[in-house]
Scaffold this active site. Structure first.
Site, short mmCIF file in Angstrom:
data_model
loop_
_atom_site.label_atom_id
_atom_site.label_comp_id
_atom_site.label_asym_id
_atom_site.label_seq_id
_atom_site.Cartn_x
_atom_site.Cartn_y
_atom_site.Cartn_z
N GLU A 146 12.26 2.69 3.47
CA GLU A 146 11.97 1.26 3.62
C GLU A 146 13.09 0.60 4.43
OE1 GLU A 146 9.61 -1.26 2.78
OE2 GLU A 146 11.14 -2.32 3.94
N VAL A 206 0.84 -1.20 0.00
CA VAL A 206 0.00 0.00 0.00
C VAL A 206 0.88 1.25 0.00
CG1 VAL A 206 -1.64 1.32 1.38
CG2 VAL A 206 -2.01 -1.12 1.03
N HIS A 254 -3.19 -12.25 -30.88
CA HIS A 254 -2.22 -11.18 -31.14
C HIS A 254 -2.95 -9.95 -31.67
CE1 HIS A 254 1.51 -9.27 -32.37
NE2 HIS A 254 0.94 -8.99 -33.54
N ALA A 307 2.91 3.46 6.50
CA ALA A 307 2.29 2.30 5.83
C ALA A 307 3.06 1.04 6.21
CB ALA A 307 2.30 2.52 4.31
N VAL A 308 3.14 0.82 7.50
CA VAL A 308 3.92 -0.32 7.99
C VAL A 308 3.00 -1.32 8.66
CG1 VAL A 308 5.82 -1.00 9.49
CG2 VAL A 308 5.85 1.23 8.40
C1 LIG Z 1 -5.20 0.85 2.46
C2 LIG Z 1 -5.50 -0.59 2.14
C3 LIG Z 1 -5.48 -1.01 0.83
C4 LIG Z 1 -5.77 -2.33 0.52
N1 LIG Z 1 -5.74 -2.73 -0.78
C5 LIG Z 1 -6.04 -4.00 -1.08
C6 LIG Z 1 -6.06 -4.44 -2.43
O1 LIG Z 1 -5.77 -3.68 -3.35
N2 LIG Z 1 -6.38 -5.72 -2.69
C7 LIG Z 1 -6.68 -6.60 -1.68
O2 LIG Z 1 -6.96 -7.76 -1.98
N3 LIG Z 1 -6.68 -6.21 -0.39
C8 LIG Z 1 -6.37 -4.95 -0.07
N4 LIG Z 1 -6.37 -4.55 1.24
C9 LIG Z 1 -6.71 -5.54 2.26
C10 LIG Z 1 -8.21 -5.75 2.33
O3 LIG Z 1 -8.86 -4.49 2.46
C11 LIG Z 1 -8.54 -6.65 3.51
O4 LIG Z 1 -7.76 -7.83 3.44
C12 LIG Z 1 -10.01 -7.03 3.50
O5 LIG Z 1 -10.80 -5.88 3.57
C13 LIG Z 1 -10.30 -7.95 4.67
O6 LIG Z 1 -11.68 -8.20 4.72
P1 LIG Z 1 -12.37 -8.51 6.10
O7 LIG Z 1 -13.80 -8.78 5.77
O8 LIG Z 1 -11.60 -9.53 6.85
O9 LIG Z 1 -12.22 -7.18 6.96
P2 LIG Z 1 -12.81 -5.73 6.67
O10 LIG Z 1 -12.94 -5.46 5.23
O11 LIG Z 1 -11.95 -4.82 7.51
O12 LIG Z 1 -14.27 -5.82 7.26
C14 LIG Z 1 -14.50 -5.93 8.65
C15 LIG Z 1 -15.71 -5.08 8.97
O13 LIG Z 1 -16.12 -5.36 10.28
C16 LIG Z 1 -16.46 -4.14 10.91
N5 LIG Z 1 -16.33 -4.33 12.37
C17 LIG Z 1 -15.21 -4.35 13.11
N6 LIG Z 1 -15.51 -4.58 14.41
C18 LIG Z 1 -16.85 -4.74 14.47
C19 LIG Z 1 -17.78 -5.01 15.52
N7 LIG Z 1 -17.37 -5.18 16.78
N8 LIG Z 1 -19.08 -5.12 15.19
C20 LIG Z 1 -19.50 -4.98 13.93
N9 LIG Z 1 -18.67 -4.71 12.89
C21 LIG Z 1 -17.37 -4.59 13.17
C22 LIG Z 1 -15.47 -3.14 10.34
O14 LIG Z 1 -15.95 -1.83 10.48
C23 LIG Z 1 -15.41 -3.59 8.88
O15 LIG Z 1 -16.38 -2.97 8.09
C24 LIG Z 1 -6.08 -3.23 1.56
C25 LIG Z 1 -6.10 -2.80 2.89
C26 LIG Z 1 -5.81 -1.49 3.17
C27 LIG Z 1 -5.86 -1.06 4.62
#
Ligand SMILES: Cc1cc2nc3c(=O)[nH]c(=O)nc-3n(C[C@H](O)[C@H](O)[C@H](O)COP(=O)(O)OP(=O)(O)OC[C@H]3O[C@@H](n4cnc5c(N)ncnc54)[C@H](O)[C@@H]3O)c2cc1C
Length: 297
Positions: free
Chosen positions: A20, A1, A272, A95-96
């Site tokens: 980095e 990212v 192609h 972004a770490v």
């Molecule tokens: C800046 C950034 C860029 C990224 N780019 C990419 C990319 O290009 N391609 C890619 O594959 N992945 C990317 N990722 C990673 C990707 O976004 C995550 O791996 C993915 O969203 C994980 O999905 P998830 O459903 O596990 O979690 P999330 O998408 O984080 O969903 C979890 C949800 O649960 C909600 N939540 C948390 N606690 C509670 C609670 N107690 N009660 C109810 N709801 C709650 C949160 O608000 C959130 O909406 C990126 C991540 C970041 C931070």
């Protein structure tokens, strides 16, 4: 990212420095180190200031921005470490790494077994220690790829399992991509990973610049590298840097899933002029019969 945002901001005209700690950009064990080098070369052409092997030791907010104290990174060989110094910037993007956010979910109160990071422990079916409770996605922590498509595949697998069907996620075949300029995408093993597993493997590359479509698009930086088993030609991994790498990677991902060989890729006729011809060209190089490389490889 970090690299993605750095590239976007640089393209918008900002002066960007990347600091980095490790010795290469995208220091991901499952990505071919040469792709990192090629990305660094392209970033330098885009005038990004790359400070590799350099760690930020401290930051102080001043009237004209933020002053960052830099030290040679203790995480790399001393000859690869950058110099100590200071850099003053207007804004800092940190972004770490990413942490999982499990604190407010009440998992502990329910008695779910958690690891030391607070991630629920799951079995191969993504079932937690609580009957009928599954866990998926980033919540499982960095032991698995923290990617949107992995979370999605895990969600489907968990739902199918809950409905009595058998389903699994093959973590060895997860494609990953960095949406930099040029894009980088990879799937499967690097040469180093294959060799560390005791596989006699080889790597062959084909440069984007020899591709008609890449020339027509004016996006000639990058290459495809295929990793294959020496004896059988079985595909083990693919590492792409170049235009639409994140789309091109799926031919290799499917090939890996089907146990394809480089001969399978080489003998599949590709339209192609397309970018996907690069996969066929590279597979032909692995067979020593690439028409567009001197000596065939
Ligand atoms: C800046 C950034 C860029 C990224 N780019 C990419 C990319 O290009 N391609 C890619 O594959 N992945 C990317 N990722 C990673 C990707 O976004 C995550 O791996 C993915 O969203 C994980 O999905 P998830 O459903 O596990 O979690 P999330 O998408 O984080 O969903 C979890 C949800 O649960 C909600 N939540 C948390 N606690 C509670 C609670 N107690 N009660 C109810 N709801 C709650 C949160 O608000 C959130 O909406 C990126 C991540 C970041 C931070």
């Amino acid at each position: 990212v970090g690299c993605e945002l750095a590239g976007i901001l640089a393209a918008l005209g900002a002066k960007v420095a990347i600091i980095e700690a490790l010795e290469r950009l995208l220091p991901i064990p499952s990505l071919d180190p040469e792709a990192s080098k090629l990305l660094a070369r392209e970033f330098k052409k885009q005038r990004l200031d790359l400070r590799l092997g350099t760690m930020v030791q401290g930051a102080a907010v001043a009237t004209d921005g933020v002053i960052l104290d830099l030290i040679p990174s203790p995480l790399v060989d001393p000859d690869l470490a950058g110099p100590a110094g200071q850099v003053t910037v207007e804004k800092v993007i940190l972004a770490v790494g990413r942490g999982l956010n499990s604190a407010g979910l009440g998992l502990k109160a329910l008695g779910a077994e958690l690891d030391q990071r607070g991630a629920p422990k799951v079995d191969a079916d993504l079932l937690t220690s609580l009957p009928g409770v599954y866990a998926i996605g980033d919540l499982l922590g960095p032991g698995r790829p923290m990617l949107a498509h992995v979370a999605s595949a895990e969600g489907v697998a968990a739902a199918r399992h809950a409905c009595g069907q058998s389903a699994w996620v093959d973590y060895a075949l997860v494609p990953a991509a960095a949406f930099t300029f040029p894009e980088v995408a990879w799937v499967g093993l690097t040469l180093e990973q294959a060799q560390a597993k005791g596989i006699e493997a080889r790597a062959h590359a084909f440069p984007m610049r020899l591709l008609g479509k890449a020339q027509a698009m004016g996006e000639v930086a990058g290459q495809v590298k295929l990793i294959s088993e020496a004896a059988s030609g079985r595909l083990l991994g693919a590492h792409i840097i170049g235009p639409h790498a994140a789309d091109l990677i799926h031919e290799a991902a499917l090939g890996l899933r089907l146990g394809a060989t480089v001969a399978d890729l080489a003998h599949a006729i590709h339209a192609h002029p397309t970018l996907s011809e690069v996969m066929k060209e590279c597979a032909e190089a692995a067979l020593g019969m690439c028409l567009h490389l001197p000596g065939g490889r």
